[in-house]
Enzyme design. Structure first.
Site, PDB file in Angstrom:
ATOM      1  N   TYR A  54       0.825  -1.200   0.000  1.00 32.22           N
ATOM      2  CA  TYR A  54       0.000   0.000   0.000  1.00 32.22           C
ATOM      3  C   TYR A  54       0.867   1.261   0.000  1.00 32.22           C
ATOM      4  CZ  TYR A  54      -4.103   2.868   0.649  1.00 32.22           C
ATOM      5  OH  TYR A  54      -5.095   3.801   0.455  1.00 32.22           O
ATOM      6  N   GLY A 109      -3.331   8.224   4.488  1.00 34.89           N
ATOM      7  CA  GLY A 109      -4.352   7.457   5.178  1.00 34.89           C
ATOM      8  C   GLY A 109      -3.826   6.186   5.827  1.00 34.89           C
ATOM      9  N   TYR A 160     -11.617  14.315   2.219  1.00 34.83           N
ATOM     10  CA  TYR A 160     -12.224  13.582   1.116  1.00 34.83           C
ATOM     11  C   TYR A 160     -13.724  13.777   1.278  1.00 34.83           C
ATOM     12  CZ  TYR A 160      -7.872  11.053   0.077  1.00 34.83           C
ATOM     13  OH  TYR A 160      -6.593  10.717  -0.289  1.00 34.83           O
ATOM     14  N   SER A 301      -0.100  18.853  -6.960  1.00 37.53           N
ATOM     15  CA  SER A 301       0.107  17.456  -6.552  1.00 37.53           C
ATOM     16  C   SER A 301      -0.501  16.521  -7.574  1.00 37.53           C
ATOM     17  CB  SER A 301      -0.556  17.228  -5.184  1.00 37.53           C
ATOM     18  OG  SER A 301      -0.640  15.851  -4.875  1.00 37.53           O
ATOM     19  N   HIS A 303      -0.762  13.259  -6.370  1.00 34.79           N
ATOM     20  CA  HIS A 303      -0.968  12.163  -5.423  1.00 34.79           C
ATOM     21  C   HIS A 303       0.212  11.191  -5.462  1.00 34.79           C
ATOM     22  CE1 HIS A 303      -4.532  10.991  -2.891  1.00 34.79           C
ATOM     23  NE2 HIS A 303      -3.739   9.955  -2.664  1.00 34.79           N
ATOM     24  N   ARG A 306       0.075   8.161  -7.683  1.00 35.59           N
ATOM     25  CA  ARG A 306      -0.749   7.031  -7.270  1.00 35.59           C
ATOM     26  C   ARG A 306      -2.142   7.028  -7.905  1.00 35.59           C
ATOM     27  NH1 ARG A 306       0.757   4.338  -2.649  1.00 35.59           N
ATOM     28  NH2 ARG A 306      -1.262   4.405  -1.575  1.00 35.59           N
ATOM     29  N   GLY A 334       6.742  13.470  -4.828  1.00 40.02           N
ATOM     30  CA  GLY A 334       8.098  13.167  -5.256  1.00 40.02           C
ATOM     31  C   GLY A 334       9.204  13.698  -4.376  1.00 40.02           C
ATOM     32  N   ARG A 336      11.982  13.748  -1.907  1.00 40.36           N
ATOM     33  CA  ARG A 336      12.796  12.726  -1.252  1.00 40.36           C
ATOM     34  C   ARG A 336      13.987  13.328  -0.501  1.00 40.36           C
ATOM     35  NH1 ARG A 336       8.945  10.471  -2.514  1.00 40.36           N
ATOM     36  NH2 ARG A 336       8.620   8.474  -3.558  1.00 40.36           N
TER      37      ARG A 336
END
Length: 414
Positions: A54, A109, A160, A301, A303, A306, A334, A336
């Site tokens: 996930y 989440g 959401y 963004s 996500h 994803r 992204g 990092r």
């Protein structure tokens, strides 16, 4: 680093480097490396299969995730020399909060699949570091409990939008009552994207009865499950309850721009006028529309790659979203390294959201893992400002960067 010859400053995250080096005098060293690829490898070894899938799965075959990293690679920092940065300042202001760095915890989440305490780990560390924590509607700890451990820290609520408006009202009110004073509505996840490995392993914790704590502590949702004849005290009902909760959150029913003015008005009334943002913006026209409708900010963004495969990298579009003089721009997807943070700020973001890094740290060592990852990122950023010749966050701009066409030479970790 000799701090005795430097002017005092708070915060001084660069001292964390020396703290870690000095462990050698005790025959020790940090528990794990925070180099992103090493961190990811260790998280894969430590997390459950479901937790790892996930956390790591992307939409489709992951081209958007790769595009996010390639976009950072194309922008290069141009350091400036002989700048006195010993008194540099990493602090900034965001929505009325003075924060220690332009870095925030992204809304992610169901953190309980990474560690039993889930979101409580990150919320506590965020408060310690005085950087914003953003709680997801899909979080796996009650809103009120997250607020309690976050204490006086700045905190935002990511919404959401349920298709049940009474539930929407209840969530917003609970968030405000618990001290979440910025609302960020996510636009790109009316339902989950096609994520091959999650699907191949039927890896959806909510449908197994895990992660519905925000719903289970909500008066409206509790009434809904009662109406459905479900009892949370009956373990056999928990899978159906988890399904009912997340199907209210990621329901597959797309909202439109018509929804936004009403939602802004609702949040403003509840919160006495506090900021409202839209997350998931990638097109300049959408950014302008958000401003026209009264949004206080946007989050550029995708996500983290994803939701839509084969899409543009989020950093690619950041320079094109030219509404920074009209609203606050945050950046997500992204990040990092400290260099990534610097580049996003230089291209127009007021602050960045960091996600997978802290989740990997949480999976490795819970609260301590989150703390080590985030303190390391902050120290790296502080040191980068020193070495690149930048004294203040507001001094970081596009003149510090050069764009390089193509991605020749890109190899190894992104």
């Amino acid at each position: 680093m000799d701090t005795t010859i430097q002017p005092p400053r708070e915060p001084n995250y660069a001292t964390y480097q020396k703290e870690l080096f000095l462990l050698s005098q005790k025959g020790s060293h940090p528990d794990f490396s925070t180099r992103p690829d090493k961190l990811e490898e260790l998280a894969k070894e430590t997390l459950s299969k479901g937790g790892w899938l996930y956390a790591s799965c992307n939409a489709g075959i992951g081209w958007t995730d790769r595009a996010n990293r390639e976009a950072f690679y194309r922008w290069r920092i141009i350091p400036r020399m002989l700048v006195d940065t010993t008194a540099r300042d990493t602090t900034t202001e965001l929505f009325g909060h003075k924060i220690n760095a332009p870095i925030a915890f992204a809304p992610i989440g169901i953190n309980k699949i990474y560690h039993p305490l889930g979101e409580l780990n990150a919320a506590k560390v965020a408060s310690e570091l005085n950087i914003p924590y953003c709680l997801s509607t899909a979080g796996s700890q009650p809103i009120e409990d997250v607020a309690r451990v976050n204490g006086d820290g700045p905190r935002f609520f990511q919404l959401y939008c349920p298709h049940d408006e009474e539930l929407e009202d209840s969530l917003l009110q609970r968030a405000w009552d618990s001290g979440f004073d910025v609302c960020i509505m996510t636009l790109d996840t009316w339902q989950l994207a096609w994520r091959h490995e999650d699907i191949a392993n039927s890896n959806y914790a909510f449908y197994r009865g895990i992660g519905a704590e925000i719903g289970l502590t909500d008066p409206v949702f509790k009434e809904r499950i009662k109406e459905a004849g479900l009892n949370p005290e009956n373990q056999e009902d928990m899978q159906k309850i988890g399904e009912k909760w997340i199907d209210n959150v990621w329901h597959g029913k797309a909202h439109t721009w018509e929804k936004i003015p009403k939602l802004i008005q609702k949040w403003k009334k509840i919160s006495n006028g506090r900021p409202f943002l839209l997350k998931g913006i990638q097109h300049p026209d959408d950014a302008r529309k958000a401003v026209e409708l009264g949004c206080d900010g946007i989050v550029v963004s995708n996500h983290a790659g994803r939701q839509v495969d084969g899409a543009v990298g989020s950093l690619e579009v950041l320079p094109e979203v030219t509404v920074g003089d009209k609203c606050t721009i945050l950046f997500d997807s992204g990040i990092r390294t400290a260099a990534d943070v610097f580049k996003a700020l230089a291209l127009g973001a007021k602050a960045v959201l960091v996600g997978r890094l802290y989740v990997f740290g949480m999976g490795i060592a819970g609260e301590a893992g989150v703390r080590h990852v985030m303190k390391s990122l902050l120290a790296e950023f502080d040191i980068l400002m020193n070495c690149a010749g930048v004294n203040r966050i507001q001094d970081i701009n596009k003149s510090h960067l050069r764009y390089v066409e193509g991605i020749g030479g890109l190899s190894g970790t992104l």
